[in-house]
Design a protein around this motif. Structure first.
Motif, PDB file in Angstrom:
ATOM      1  N   GLU A   1      38.071   3.306 134.620  1.00 11.22           N
ATOM      2  CA  GLU A   1      38.169   3.839 135.975  1.00 11.22           C
ATOM      3  C   GLU A   1      39.316   3.177 136.725  1.00 11.22           C
ATOM      4  O   GLU A   1      40.094   3.843 137.423  1.00 11.22           O
ATOM      5  CB  GLU A   1      36.852   3.622 136.733  1.00 11.22           C
ATOM      6  N   ALA A   2      39.442   1.849 136.583  1.00 13.76           N
ATOM      7  CA  ALA A   2      40.510   1.126 137.258  1.00 13.76           C
ATOM      8  C   ALA A   2      41.868   1.617 136.788  1.00 13.76           C
ATOM      9  O   ALA A   2      42.770   1.867 137.595  1.00 13.76           O
ATOM     10  CB  ALA A   2      40.360  -0.372 136.996  1.00 13.76           C
ATOM     11  N   ALA A   3      42.014   1.785 135.463  1.00 15.26           N
ATOM     12  CA  ALA A   3      43.300   2.220 134.921  1.00 15.26           C
ATOM     13  C   ALA A   3      43.627   3.629 135.413  1.00 15.26           C
ATOM     14  O   ALA A   3      44.762   3.912 135.797  1.00 15.26           O
ATOM     15  CB  ALA A   3      43.258   2.182 133.397  1.00 15.26           C
ATOM     16  N   ARG A   4      42.638   4.494 135.419  1.00 11.62           N
ATOM     17  CA  ARG A   4      42.901   5.859 135.883  1.00 11.62           C
ATOM     18  C   ARG A   4      43.233   5.864 137.368  1.00 11.62           C
ATOM     19  O   ARG A   4      44.054   6.651 137.829  1.00 11.62           O
ATOM     20  CB  ARG A   4      41.682   6.752 135.599  1.00 11.62           C
ATOM     21  N   PHE A   5      42.596   4.964 138.113  1.00 13.72           N
ATOM     22  CA  PHE A   5      42.880   4.855 139.541  1.00 13.72           C
ATOM     23  C   PHE A   5      44.346   4.508 139.768  1.00 13.72           C
ATOM     24  O   PHE A   5      44.979   4.997 140.693  1.00 13.72           O
ATOM     25  CB  PHE A   5      41.971   3.784 140.163  1.00 13.72           C
ATOM     26  N   TYR A   6      44.897   3.665 138.909  1.00 11.99           N
ATOM     27  CA  TYR A   6      46.307   3.298 139.038  1.00 11.99           C
ATOM     28  C   TYR A   6      47.222   4.215 138.233  1.00 11.99           C
ATOM     29  O   TYR A   6      48.376   3.883 137.980  1.00 11.99           O
ATOM     30  CB  TYR A   6      46.508   1.835 138.638  1.00 11.99           C
ATOM     31  N   GLY A   7      46.728   5.338 137.795  1.00 13.39           N
ATOM     32  CA  GLY A   7      47.576   6.346 137.169  1.00 13.39           C
ATOM     33  C   GLY A   7      47.903   6.108 135.715  1.00 13.39           C
ATOM     34  O   GLY A   7      48.828   6.717 135.190  1.00 13.39           O
ATOM     35  N   ILE A   8      47.176   5.231 135.070  1.00 14.73           N
ATOM     36  CA  ILE A   8      47.432   5.008 133.651  1.00 14.73           C
ATOM     37  C   ILE A   8      46.424   5.825 132.856  1.00 14.73           C
ATOM     38  O   ILE A   8      45.219   5.683 133.043  1.00 14.73           O
ATOM     39  CB  ILE A   8      47.320   3.511 133.305  1.00 14.73           C
ATOM     40  N   ASN A   9      46.925   6.686 132.014  1.00 15.87           N
ATOM     41  CA  ASN A   9      46.039   7.600 131.308  1.00 15.87           C
ATOM     42  C   ASN A   9      45.604   7.010 129.972  1.00 15.87           C
ATOM     43  O   ASN A   9      46.416   6.827 129.074  1.00 15.87           O
ATOM     44  CB  ASN A   9      46.727   8.946 131.113  1.00 15.87           C
ATOM     45  N   ILE A  10      44.333   6.719 129.868  1.00 17.82           N
ATOM     46  CA  ILE A  10      43.773   6.249 128.604  1.00 17.82           C
ATOM     47  C   ILE A  10      43.050   7.425 127.971  1.00 17.82           C
ATOM     48  O   ILE A  10      42.230   8.062 128.627  1.00 17.82           O
ATOM     49  CB  ILE A  10      42.785   5.089 128.853  1.00 17.82           C
ATOM     50  N   PRO A  11      43.369   7.761 126.710  1.00  9.27           N
ATOM     51  CA  PRO A  11      42.688   8.920 126.104  1.00  9.27           C
ATOM     52  C   PRO A  11      41.214   8.644 125.868  1.00  9.27           C
ATOM     53  O   PRO A  11      40.819   7.512 125.570  1.00  9.27           O
ATOM     54  CB  PRO A  11      43.425   9.102 124.782  1.00  9.27           C
ATOM     55  N   THR A  12      40.392   9.664 126.036  1.00  5.83           N
ATOM     56  CA  THR A  12      38.957   9.536 125.761  1.00  5.83           C
ATOM     57  C   THR A  12      38.470  10.789 125.067  1.00  5.83           C
ATOM     58  O   THR A  12      39.112  11.832 125.110  1.00  5.83           O
ATOM     59  CB  THR A  12      38.141   9.383 127.060  1.00  5.83           C
ATOM     60  N   LEU A  13      37.329  10.667 124.436  1.00  3.49           N
ATOM     61  CA  LEU A  13      36.719  11.828 123.801  1.00  3.49           C
ATOM     62  C   LEU A  13      35.259  11.939 124.227  1.00  3.49           C
ATOM     63  O   LEU A  13      34.776  13.012 124.568  1.00  3.49           O
ATOM     64  CB  LEU A  13      36.812  11.673 122.277  1.00  3.49           C
ATOM     65  N   CYS A  14      34.560  10.818 124.253  1.00  6.27           N
ATOM     66  CA  CYS A  14      33.129  10.870 124.568  1.00  6.27           C
ATOM     67  C   CYS A  14      32.864  10.527 126.029  1.00  6.27           C
ATOM     68  O   CYS A  14      31.727  10.371 126.427  1.00  6.27           O
ATOM     69  CB  CYS A  14      32.339   9.936 123.655  1.00  6.27           C
ATOM     70  N   TYR A  15      33.930  10.388 126.830  1.00  3.93           N
ATOM     71  CA  TYR A  15      33.742  10.010 128.225  1.00  3.93           C
ATOM     72  C   TYR A  15      33.804  11.244 129.125  1.00  3.93           C
ATOM     73  O   TYR A  15      34.581  12.158 128.885  1.00  3.93           O
ATOM     74  CB  TYR A  15      34.827   9.019 128.635  1.00  3.93           C
ATOM     75  N   HIS A  16      32.967  11.242 130.157  1.00  4.01           N
ATOM     76  CA  HIS A  16      33.041  12.294 131.170  1.00  4.01           C
ATOM     77  C   HIS A  16      32.639  11.684 132.496  1.00  4.01           C
ATOM     78  O   HIS A  16      31.669  10.922 132.558  1.00  4.01           O
ATOM     79  CB  HIS A  16      32.114  13.464 130.813  1.00  4.01           C
ATOM     80  N   GLU A  17      33.369  12.027 133.575  1.00  6.18           N
ATOM     81  CA  GLU A  17      33.111  11.395 134.875  1.00  6.18           C
ATOM     82  C   GLU A  17      31.662  11.550 135.309  1.00  6.18           C
ATOM     83  O   GLU A  17      31.094  10.652 135.909  1.00  6.18           O
ATOM     84  CB  GLU A  17      34.008  12.003 135.966  1.00  6.18           C
ATOM     85  N   GLY A  18      31.079  12.692 135.024  1.00  4.64           N
ATOM     86  CA  GLY A  18      29.748  12.964 135.538  1.00  4.64           C
ATOM     87  C   GLY A  18      28.625  12.383 134.710  1.00  4.64           C
ATOM     88  O   GLY A  18      27.461  12.551 135.049  1.00  4.64           O
ATOM     89  N   LEU A  19      28.960  11.734 133.601  1.00  5.64           N
ATOM     90  CA  LEU A  19      27.926  11.252 132.702  1.00  5.64           C
ATOM     91  C   LEU A  19      28.054   9.742 132.508  1.00  5.64           C
ATOM     92  O   LEU A  19      29.108   9.171 132.765  1.00  5.64           O
ATOM     93  CB  LEU A  19      28.036  11.953 131.348  1.00  5.64           C
ATOM     94  N   SER A  20      26.985   9.135 132.072  1.00  7.07           N
ATOM     95  CA  SER A  20      27.025   7.696 131.864  1.00  7.07           C
ATOM     96  C   SER A  20      27.947   7.377 130.681  1.00  7.07           C
ATOM     97  O   SER A  20      27.987   8.127 129.713  1.00  7.07           O
ATOM     98  CB  SER A  20      25.621   7.166 131.578  1.00  7.07           C
ATOM     99  N   PRO A  21      28.707   6.274 130.775  1.00  5.76           N
ATOM    100  CA  PRO A  21      29.586   5.935 129.656  1.00  5.76           C
ATOM    101  C   PRO A  21      28.779   5.586 128.414  1.00  5.76           C
ATOM    102  O   PRO A  21      27.659   5.086 128.512  1.00  5.76           O
ATOM    103  CB  PRO A  21      30.369   4.719 130.174  1.00  5.76           C
ATOM    104  N   TYR A  22      29.363   5.881 127.255  1.00  7.75           N
ATOM    105  CA  TYR A  22      28.603   5.787 126.020  1.00  7.75           C
ATOM    106  C   TYR A  22      29.304   4.879 125.000  1.00  7.75           C
ATOM    107  O   TYR A  22      28.661   4.213 124.207  1.00  7.75           O
ATOM    108  CB  TYR A  22      28.441   7.199 125.467  1.00  7.75           C
ATOM    109  N   GLY A  23      30.641   4.864 125.042  1.00  9.70           N
ATOM    110  CA  GLY A  23      31.386   3.951 124.159  1.00  9.70           C
ATOM    111  C   GLY A  23      31.309   4.302 122.698  1.00  9.70           C
ATOM    112  O   GLY A  23      31.319   3.416 121.858  1.00  9.70           O
ATOM    113  N   ALA A  24      31.216   5.573 122.370  1.00 14.44           N
ATOM    114  CA  ALA A  24      31.047   5.947 120.968  1.00 14.44           C
ATOM    115  C   ALA A  24      32.361   6.282 120.292  1.00 14.44           C
ATOM    116  O   ALA A  24      32.556   5.966 119.132  1.00 14.44           O
ATOM    117  CB  ALA A  24      30.106   7.133 120.860  1.00 14.44           C
ATOM    118  N   CYS A  25      33.293   6.920 121.012  1.00 15.13           N
ATOM    119  CA  CYS A  25      34.475   7.441 120.331  1.00 15.13           C
ATOM    120  C   CYS A  25      35.527   6.359 120.101  1.00 15.13           C
ATOM    121  O   CYS A  25      36.348   6.490 119.225  1.00 15.13           O
ATOM    122  CB  CYS A  25      35.083   8.598 121.104  1.00 15.13           C
TER     123      CYS A  25
END
Lengths: 160, 235
Positions: free
Chosen positions: B21-45
């Protein structure tokens, strides 16, 4: 032990009182009564406790010691861990096949015996080891296995 | 507020935020697959992994589950991280080459080969549908069943669930269900029709130098830096 069918409501009531909402102990308690986890009972458990059915199903499929299919009356577990394997657990499995005509993972047609192999029973000192209905037998020879099984069958015949 | 270092910059972020969240707030794009803003983080991908800690004793953590701390040093695009990320994308490509989301990731992060046998699995077990059903739809109709290599998403007892309201949330969010575009290379496990340029900066620096998307592969600049580096090496 009476032959009366266990009352589902009563069992669930007791289990919930004892274990609260802890899924695995609940399932273990249910399995003690039915020897497996019947679908209707799990559905009832979900309704009663409010635990989502999928969570119950998740736990029931995750653990090897929880069964969703009916089990035989007598459960035979033969250890095939390294020590038992070296000391001849293969011969014990053969002997069970000779006596009952079932291989690992199979159940006799009369539903009395299920044979399963396990990877270690944790008692390598008395290898080769076997567990029948929760009772441990160690330092076994194929003759011992035949004797134990015959005794159980005799006992069952007397009871009937 | 918490002070931390993000790719060499001292930044202030709110306490309780995750690194992602912090990185995205500062405009750094980290790729994700199992992450979604509306859901709890899972850390699987594991695609969102970042390097934390001082160099030499840094470790890789999944940024979607790791919270920010005072004085934390984070590198989101170091050479080590990018290498691992590419490897992960390659593995996902082999698991599920028919997924558009994964093909897009491969093109974007310049994954140009798949060294594993393609499996064409229907599911990558990211858990998005399970969380969608439970957290957003209040359904709890689907979940994980079995374990290890037999693990799969299922309904209780593999029959139609009574809780399911056929909302379709699971299909909406599934990254594996989105079939890839019908391009000329459709039969190949790797499409790469939208291939991004390879970032040349990682050949000369330990971290990415910019976050341009798509990468413009500053060839001129990179060449100059290479010269500068070899000159420095001589000195």
């Amino acid at each position: 032990m009476s032959n009366k069918l266990p009352d589902v409501e009563e069992i669930l009531e007791g289990a919930v009182k004892k274990h609260g909402l802890a899924v695995v102990p609940l399932l273990q308690e249910i399995q003690e009564h039915f020897r497996y986890l019947p679908e209707e009972v799990l559905r009832k458990l979900s309704q009663k406790t409010g635990i989502p059915l999928i969570e119950i199903y998740h736990a029931a499929t995750f653990y090897n010691s929880l069964y969703l299919t009916p089990r035989a009356k007598h459960q035979i577990n033969i250890c095939t861990g390294t020590t038992c394997h070296i000391r001849g657990s293969g011969k014990l499995i053969e002997e069970v096949f000779q006596v009952l005509g079932i291989g690992p993972g199979e159940t006799t047609s009369d539903g009395n015996f299920t044979l399963e192999t396990v990877n270690c029973l944790g008692c390598c000192a008395v290898a080769p080891a076997m567990v029948v209905d929760g009772k441990y037998y160690g330092n076994l020879t194929p003759g011992d296995v035949r004797e134990i099984l015959n005794k159980i069958m005799e006992k069952a015949a007397v009871e009937e | 507020m918490v002070q931390m270092t993000l790719n060499g910059l001292r930044v202030e972020v709110e306490e309780g935020m995750t690194i992602l969240e912090a990185a995205r707030f500062y405009g750094i794009n980290i790729p994700t697959l199992c992450y979604h803003e509306g859901l709890s983080p899972y850390g699987a991908c594991r695609l969102c992994l970042v390097e934390i800690g001082p160099s030499g004793q840094s470790k890789l953590v999944s940024s979607c589950t790791h919270r920010v701390e005072e004085g934390l040093v984070v590198r989101t695009h170091s050479e080590r991280v990018v290498k691992r990320r590419k490897m992960l994308i390659e593995l996902y490509l082999a698991t599920c080459p028919q997924s558009r989301v994964i093909q897009d990731l491969a093109s974007k992060y310049h994954v140009t080969r798949v060294r594993f046998t393609p499996r064409y699995e229907d599911c990558i077990l990211c858990g998005l549908c399970v969380r969608m059903c439970a957290e957003q739809m209040q359904g709890k109709a689907i979940g994980f069943a079995h374990r290890g290599s037999n693990r799969k998403v299922a309904t209780p007892f593999d029959v139609k669930s009574e809780e399911c309201r056929l909302c379709g949330g699971c299909m909406y969010i599934c990254p594996a269900c989105q079939s890839r575009c019908q391009g000329p290379q459709e039969e190949e496990p790797l499409c790469n029709a939208c291939l991004n340029l390879d970032q040349p900066c990682l050949n000369y620096f330990d971290d990415n130098m910019c976050f341009m998307d798509p990468c413009v592969a500053c060839e001129l600049g990179a060449g100059r830096e290479a010269k500068a580096k070899s000159r420095d090496g001589r000195l």
